[in-house]
Enzyme design. Structure first.
Site, PDB file in Angstrom:
ATOM      1  N   ARG A 199       0.834  -1.209   0.000  1.00 48.66           N
ATOM      2  CA  ARG A 199       0.000   0.000   0.000  1.00 48.66           C
ATOM      3  C   ARG A 199       0.867   1.258   0.000  1.00 48.66           C
ATOM      4  O   ARG A 199       0.541   2.255  -0.642  1.00 48.66           O
ATOM      5  CB  ARG A 199      -0.935  -0.031   1.211  1.00 48.66           C
ATOM      6  N   LYS A 215      -2.882   6.309   1.166  1.00 48.33           N
ATOM      7  CA  LYS A 215      -2.721   7.012   2.444  1.00 48.33           C
ATOM      8  C   LYS A 215      -1.887   8.275   2.217  1.00 48.33           C
ATOM      9  O   LYS A 215      -0.722   8.367   2.594  1.00 48.33           O
ATOM     10  CB  LYS A 215      -2.081   6.083   3.495  1.00 48.33           C
ATOM     11  N   GLU A 230     -16.918   5.178   4.013  1.00 48.01           N
ATOM     12  CA  GLU A 230     -16.183   4.700   5.180  1.00 48.01           C
ATOM     13  C   GLU A 230     -16.172   5.775   6.252  1.00 48.01           C
ATOM     14  O   GLU A 230     -16.722   6.860   6.090  1.00 48.01           O
ATOM     15  CB  GLU A 230     -14.761   4.287   4.797  1.00 48.01           C
TER      16      GLU A 230
END
Ligand SMILES: *Cc1c(COP(=O)(O)O)cnc(C)c1O
Length: 344
Positions: free
Chosen positions: A85, A187, A223
């Site tokens: 990620r 992120k 989310e």
């Protein structure tokens, strides 16, 4: 100030930064390779006010934990997923890639050198924060010519002391977290700056967190600010699909696997409507910090109570299963634990 680990009261740890012995630092030219990687004493760093990260938000990070298990080993949970990620985040923000090996070695080196800061079993964990940013001065809007990769760690307490209290979430129509083709699926630091205002508003009016809706269809939920969302309908566990604006949580992935393989639930990664969410048998959110946490109340125009505002049986099973694996109280049947230090 570097804190002596012998002076830490493990029982009173919260989620605040405690400076440990060392941190990891490496640098890289725009099309170069990462070099000078190694540990340095913890402390402040100096930065040009024209640094790319300060002016144009060219920065990405990861969040993971090292912790002691019931077998007294120190492990991290699925760190290759964090490496992948991180690499995806770097690419999206035009930053030089970091390989899985480089990332894992840096994480392990940092944790090992700060091993005295890992709390005793059951009393928290050593939070690990890999972070990379554009260091070089960049006056015009463009990728920086030089980058810094750092890892700092900090002992943190268990997110929840004692019993798990179901969360009270606020659905917001005033803010979106991420746009469909934006950077919500990595992120990137800018995603969190955008969430500060909605989160403060929610907290100041008594909510724990915000539920964000899909920016192109507000009937769909996405989310929570830093956790993924699931809803249970009988034997069916639903979670919004990773369609570009949702952060692919490692806890989310683990819960999907556990639900399917261990609990025999049917899983759908799909559109999740607000109406479905509000009429669910159970609602839960997942993330490294919250692990698996029940949602007891959801407020939009009025407040909807989910499962009598107590943790439902499936949420509890999912939570117990993942914690059992993480704590090595149950078998690590998926091979998710990565040893940093053997039991002594
Ligand atoms: C980090 C994060 C999550 C949770 O991811 P984990 O890998 O499970 O910790 C969920 N949503 C957002 C927006 C996040 O930043």
């Amino acid at each position: 100030m570097i804190i002596n680990p012998n002076t830490i009261n493990w029982n009173s740890l919260g989620f605040d930064f405690i400076e440990t012995k060392t941190m990891y630092k490496a640098n890289c030219r725009q099309n170069g390779t990462w070099e000078n990687g190694g540990l340095i004493p913890s402390g402040n760093i100096s930065l040009s006010p024209a640094a790319g990260v300060l002016n144009y938000g060219q920065g990405v990070f990861e969040g993971m934990k090292a912790y002691r298990t019931s077998k007294n080993r120190i492990v991290v949970f699925r760190p290759k997923m964090n490496a992948k990620r991180f690499s995806d985040s770097l690419k999206r923000l035009c930053m030089p890639d970091i390989t899985e090996d480089y990332f894992l070695n840096a994480v392990i080196e940092t944790v090992r050198d700060n091993i005295d800061y890992v709390p005793p079993f059951g009393q928290g964990s050593l939070y690990i924060r890999p972070i990379a940013w554009g260091t070089a001065p960049t006056l015009g809007v463009k990728p920086a010519e030089e980058y810094t990769f750092m890892i700092y760690v900090s002992p943190v307490g268990s997110y929840f002391k004692g019993d798990v209290k179901p969360l009270h979430l606020k659905v917001t129509y005033n803010f979106h977290r991420a746009a469909p083709k934006g950077i919500g699926n990595v992120k990137a630091i800018g995603n969190y700056s955008a969430s500060l205002y909605p989160l403060s508003l929610a907290k100041s009016t008594g909510f724990d967190e915000v539920i964000y809706l899909n920016a192109s269809d507000e009937n769909l939920v996405e989310e929570v600010g830093s956790a993924n969302l699931f809803s249970l309908h009988g034997n069916l566990l639903k979670t919004p699909q990773l369609a570009g604006s949702i952060l692919p949580g490692i806890t989310r992935d683990s819960v999907i696997i556990i639900a399917k393989e261990k609990l025999g639930l049917e899983i759908q990664e799909t559109d999740l409507t607000l109406n479905e969410l509000l009429s669910a048998d159970e609602v839960l959110c997942t993330g490294t910090a919250v692990v698996v946490t029940p949602v007891g109340r959801i407020t939009l125009h009025k407040t909807h109570i989910i499962h009598d505002d107590i943790m439902g049986p499936i949420t509890e099973k999912l939570r117990k299963t993942i914690l059992g694996i993480q704590r090595e109280e149950d078998e690590d049947s998926f091979g998710w634990l990565h040893e940093v230090m053997p039991a002594n």
